[in-house]
Design a protein around this motif. Structure first.
Motif, PDB file in Angstrom:
ATOM      1  N   GLY A  65       0.784  -1.225   0.000  1.00 49.31           N
ATOM      2  CA  GLY A  65       0.000   0.000   0.000  1.00 49.31           C
ATOM      3  C   GLY A  65       0.818   1.278   0.000  1.00 49.31           C
ATOM      4  O   GLY A  65       0.241   2.379  -0.016  1.00 49.31           O
ATOM      5  N   TRP A  66       2.144   1.165   0.011  1.00 50.58           N
ATOM      6  CA  TRP A  66       2.987   2.357   0.024  1.00 50.58           C
ATOM      7  C   TRP A  66       3.166   2.880  -1.402  1.00 50.58           C
ATOM      8  O   TRP A  66       3.418   2.114  -2.337  1.00 50.58           O
ATOM      9  N   THR A  67       3.036   4.186  -1.570  1.00 45.23           N
ATOM     10  CA  THR A  67       3.320   4.818  -2.850  1.00 45.23           C
ATOM     11  C   THR A  67       4.751   5.314  -2.806  1.00 45.23           C
ATOM     12  O   THR A  67       5.093   6.145  -1.964  1.00 45.23           O
ATOM     13  N   THR A  68       5.600   4.811  -3.704  1.00 47.76           N
ATOM     14  CA  THR A  68       7.028   5.091  -3.589  1.00 47.76           C
ATOM     15  C   THR A  68       7.595   5.693  -4.873  1.00 47.76           C
ATOM     16  O   THR A  68       7.097   5.452  -5.977  1.00 47.76           O
ATOM     17  N   GLN A  69       8.639   6.456  -4.677  1.00 47.33           N
ATOM     18  CA  GLN A  69       9.457   6.986  -5.779  1.00 47.33           C
ATOM     19  C   GLN A  69      10.849   6.433  -5.556  1.00 47.33           C
ATOM     20  O   GLN A  69      11.518   6.760  -4.574  1.00 47.33           O
ATOM     21  N   GLN A  70      11.287   5.581  -6.451  1.00 49.96           N
ATOM     22  CA  GLN A  70      12.508   4.823  -6.244  1.00 49.96           C
ATOM     23  C   GLN A  70      13.740   5.564  -6.759  1.00 49.96           C
ATOM     24  O   GLN A  70      13.679   6.336  -7.708  1.00 49.96           O
ATOM     25  N   ALA A  71      14.853   5.316  -6.079  1.00 53.68           N
ATOM     26  CA  ALA A  71      16.170   5.745  -6.539  1.00 53.68           C
ATOM     27  C   ALA A  71      17.096   4.556  -6.337  1.00 53.68           C
ATOM     28  O   ALA A  71      16.771   3.619  -5.603  1.00 53.68           O
ATOM     29  N   GLY A  72      18.246   4.580  -6.973  1.00 50.76           N
ATOM     30  CA  GLY A  72      19.143   3.441  -6.846  1.00 50.76           C
ATOM     31  C   GLY A  72      19.566   3.179  -5.418  1.00 50.76           C
ATOM     32  O   GLY A  72      19.705   2.027  -4.998  1.00 50.76           O
ATOM     33  N   ASP A  73      19.749   4.247  -4.651  1.00 48.69           N
ATOM     34  CA  ASP A  73      20.261   4.096  -3.288  1.00 48.69           C
ATOM     35  C   ASP A  73      19.212   4.349  -2.223  1.00 48.69           C
ATOM     36  O   ASP A  73      19.545   4.543  -1.054  1.00 48.69           O
ATOM     37  N   GLY A  74      17.933   4.352  -2.580  1.00 45.81           N
ATOM     38  CA  GLY A  74      16.911   4.566  -1.574  1.00 45.81           C
ATOM     39  C   GLY A  74      15.547   4.767  -2.187  1.00 45.81           C
ATOM     40  O   GLY A  74      15.292   4.404  -3.339  1.00 45.81           O
ATOM     41  N   GLU A  75      14.655   5.367  -1.403  1.00 43.86           N
ATOM     42  CA  GLU A  75      13.316   5.627  -1.887  1.00 43.86           C
ATOM     43  C   GLU A  75      12.659   6.730  -1.075  1.00 43.86           C
ATOM     44  O   GLU A  75      13.050   7.018   0.067  1.00 43.86           O
ATOM     45  N   LEU A  76      11.654   7.351  -1.691  1.00 47.69           N
ATOM     46  CA  LEU A  76      10.761   8.266  -1.006  1.00 47.69           C
ATOM     47  C   LEU A  76       9.401   7.600  -0.973  1.00 47.69           C
ATOM     48  O   LEU A  76       8.851   7.248  -2.025  1.00 47.69           O
ATOM     49  N   ALA A  77       8.854   7.377   0.213  1.00 45.58           N
ATOM     50  CA  ALA A  77       7.588   6.671   0.367  1.00 45.58           C
ATOM     51  C   ALA A  77       6.516   7.603   0.921  1.00 45.58           C
ATOM     52  O   ALA A  77       6.756   8.342   1.878  1.00 45.58           O
ATOM     53  N   VAL A  78       5.348   7.561   0.285  1.00 46.21           N
ATOM     54  CA  VAL A  78       4.154   8.244   0.784  1.00 46.21           C
ATOM     55  C   VAL A  78       3.268   7.159   1.381  1.00 46.21           C
ATOM     56  O   VAL A  78       2.780   6.280   0.663  1.00 46.21           O
ATOM     57  N   LEU A  79       3.068   7.209   2.686  1.00 48.61           N
ATOM     58  CA  LEU A  79       2.398   6.114   3.373  1.00 48.61           C
ATOM     59  C   LEU A  79       0.879   6.280   3.361  1.00 48.61           C
ATOM     60  O   LEU A  79       0.380   7.400   3.277  1.00 48.61           O
ATOM     61  N   PRO A  80       0.150   5.178   3.473  1.00 48.81           N
ATOM     62  CA  PRO A  80      -1.311   5.241   3.492  1.00 48.81           C
ATOM     63  C   PRO A  80      -1.829   6.074   4.663  1.00 48.81           C
ATOM     64  O   PRO A  80      -1.211   6.118   5.730  1.00 48.81           O
ATOM     65  N   ARG A  81      -2.963   6.726   4.454  1.00 45.29           N
ATOM     66  CA  ARG A  81      -3.527   7.602   5.491  1.00 45.29           C
ATOM     67  C   ARG A  81      -3.823   6.852   6.781  1.00 45.29           C
ATOM     68  O   ARG A  81      -3.706   7.403   7.873  1.00 45.29           O
ATOM     69  N   GLU A  82      -4.257   5.587   6.668  1.00 48.57           N
ATOM     70  CA  GLU A  82      -4.699   4.846   7.843  1.00 48.57           C
ATOM     71  C   GLU A  82      -3.549   4.291   8.679  1.00 48.57           C
ATOM     72  O   GLU A  82      -3.767   3.736   9.758  1.00 48.57           O
ATOM     73  N   LEU A  83      -2.319   4.442   8.217  1.00 46.35           N
ATOM     74  CA  LEU A  83      -1.178   3.875   8.941  1.00 46.35           C
ATOM     75  C   LEU A  83      -0.786   4.783  10.108  1.00 46.35           C
ATOM     76  O   LEU A  83      -0.467   5.954   9.905  1.00 46.35           O
ATOM     77  N   PRO A  84      -0.818   4.287  11.340  1.00 47.57           N
ATOM     78  CA  PRO A  84      -0.472   5.121  12.500  1.00 47.57           C
ATOM     79  C   PRO A  84       0.983   5.594  12.445  1.00 47.57           C
ATOM     80  O   PRO A  84       1.893   4.793  12.254  1.00 47.57           O
ATOM     81  N   GLU A  85       1.181   6.892  12.641  1.00 46.51           N
ATOM     82  CA  GLU A  85       2.534   7.450  12.587  1.00 46.51           C
ATOM     83  C   GLU A  85       3.415   6.896  13.694  1.00 46.51           C
ATOM     84  O   GLU A  85       4.607   6.656  13.492  1.00 46.51           O
ATOM     85  N   ALA A  86       2.828   6.685  14.882  1.00 46.19           N
ATOM     86  CA  ALA A  86       3.618   6.171  16.005  1.00 46.19           C
ATOM     87  C   ALA A  86       4.117   4.763  15.726  1.00 46.19           C
ATOM     88  O   ALA A  86       5.198   4.375  16.186  1.00 46.19           O
ATOM     89  N   ARG A  87       3.381   3.986  14.942  1.00 48.20           N
ATOM     90  CA  ARG A  87       3.831   2.630  14.628  1.00 48.20           C
ATOM     91  C   ARG A  87       5.023   2.662  13.681  1.00 48.20           C
ATOM     92  O   ARG A  87       5.929   1.839  13.781  1.00 48.20           O
ATOM     93  N   VAL A  88       5.019   3.618  12.768  1.00 51.14           N
ATOM     94  CA  VAL A  88       6.138   3.739  11.839  1.00 51.14           C
ATOM     95  C   VAL A  88       7.431   4.037  12.593  1.00 51.14           C
ATOM     96  O   VAL A  88       8.461   3.394  12.390  1.00 51.14           O
ATOM     97  N   ILE A  89       7.367   5.026  13.490  1.00 53.62           N
ATOM     98  CA  ILE A  89       8.568   5.460  14.206  1.00 53.62           C
ATOM     99  C   ILE A  89       8.923   4.518  15.352  1.00 53.62           C
ATOM    100  O   ILE A  89      10.092   4.206  15.574  1.00 53.62           O
ATOM    101  N   GLY A  90       7.914   4.056  16.058  1.00 52.63           N
ATOM    102  CA  GLY A  90       8.170   3.283  17.268  1.00 52.63           C
ATOM    103  C   GLY A  90       8.310   1.787  17.077  1.00 52.63           C
ATOM    104  O   GLY A  90       8.876   1.102  17.941  1.00 52.63           O
TER     105      GLY A  90
END
Length: 283
Positions: free
Chosen positions: A62-87
């Motif tokens: 469900g992640w919308t991503t913009q890929q690069a060779g050495d990483g990515e930029l991800a736009v996360l789904p609205r329903e995903l709790p921010e505290a779960r991502v970090i914690g």
């Protein structure tokens, strides 16, 4: 060229931007790898992200991503709790990276800089995700203090930098997910781009608050919440300048009470705001 009405070359209406959580990830020293090492690093990078997300119940599909060779930029789904991502997600990713790196030479290790921010973003951009929030999270991920912090802890898997908004709204409000005291405030400066923003830095499973960023110039050198200077041998503090409001300056002496100076100490100069106390010597 889009006009003021927001219509592109093909006449499609520009979609409204959405407020989303943004995660920018970049691999350390990717360009120093050979072709085969880069290929393998990309494969393992995606596998480790997917496995860490699965472990904490976050579906990467469900992640919308913009890929690069050495990483990515991800736009996360609205329903995903921010505290779960970090914690939960990032600590799990850090754990897997440490395990992965333990049996590899330094040139083959995968270590990540991760930036987290939230803001308005267009998901229908013709060449990426337009939005100032995207610019900011990318600048945080590429910040020199974050690079130096990751380099300072060779066993670490993740150096995390979050925007001031994320620190205030997520890190400090949900301490059961992640420890706010393990973050330190930094200034992210890209002078050539006219960019300067405060942010908060953490190296997961390390105590970055004790790290001295001696390579950092100007505002990046010492954060406002920097720890006190270490004690000299014997429990004393190094000499400091007199307080602006008066008082005395002490040398390598131990002060145990309001008027205590220490055994054998003598006063040099007159008593008052300009007095300097120095340890006495045996005569």
């Amino acid at each position: 060229m889009p006009g003021l009405g927001g219509r592109g070359e093909e006449g499609d209406d520009m979609q409204h931007p959405e407020r989303r959580l943004l995660v920018c990830v970049d691999m350390e020293r990717y360009s120093r790898r050979g072709n085969i090492q880069q290929y393998e690093a990309q494969q393992d990078f995606h596998r480790l992200l997917r496995e860490a997300a699965d472990e904490v119940g976050m579906d990467r599909v469900g992640w919308t991503t913009q890929q690069a060779g050495d990483g990515e930029l991800a736009v996360l789904p609205r329903e995903l709790p921010e505290a779960r991502v970090i914690g939960r997600f990032l600590p799990e990713l850090n754990r897997r990276l440490r395990q992965y790196n333990a049996s590899r030479l330094s040139v083959a290790r995968i270590r990540l800089r991760v930036a987290v921010h939230q803001g308005m973003v267009h998901l229908d951009g013709a060449n990426g995700f337009p939005g100032q929030a995207v610019v900011l999270v990318s600048r945080l991920c590429d910040a020199a203090p974050v690079r130096r912090a990751l380099a300072a802890f060779p066993d670490a898997g993740v150096a995390l930098v979050v925007s001031a908004d994320i620190y205030r709204d997520v890190v400090t409000e949900y301490p059961e997910e992640i420890r706010p005291e393990r973050f330190r405030r930094i200034e992210v400066v890209h002078a050539d781009k006219g960019f300067r923003e405060p942010a908060w830095l953490c190296v997961l499973d390390e105590d970055v608050t004790l790290w001295r960023d001696e390579s950092s110039p100007g505002a990046e050198a010492t954060p406002p919440d920097a720890p006190p200077e270490p004690l000299a041998p014997g429990g004393t503090r190094r000499a400091t300048e007199p307080p602006a409001g008066g008082g005395i300056r002490t040398g390598d002496i131990r002060v145990d009470g309001q008027n205590a100076v220490g055994p054998g100490a003598i006063a040099i100069g007159s008593i008052g705001r300009d007095a300097i106390l120095r340890p006495g010597v045996d005569r």
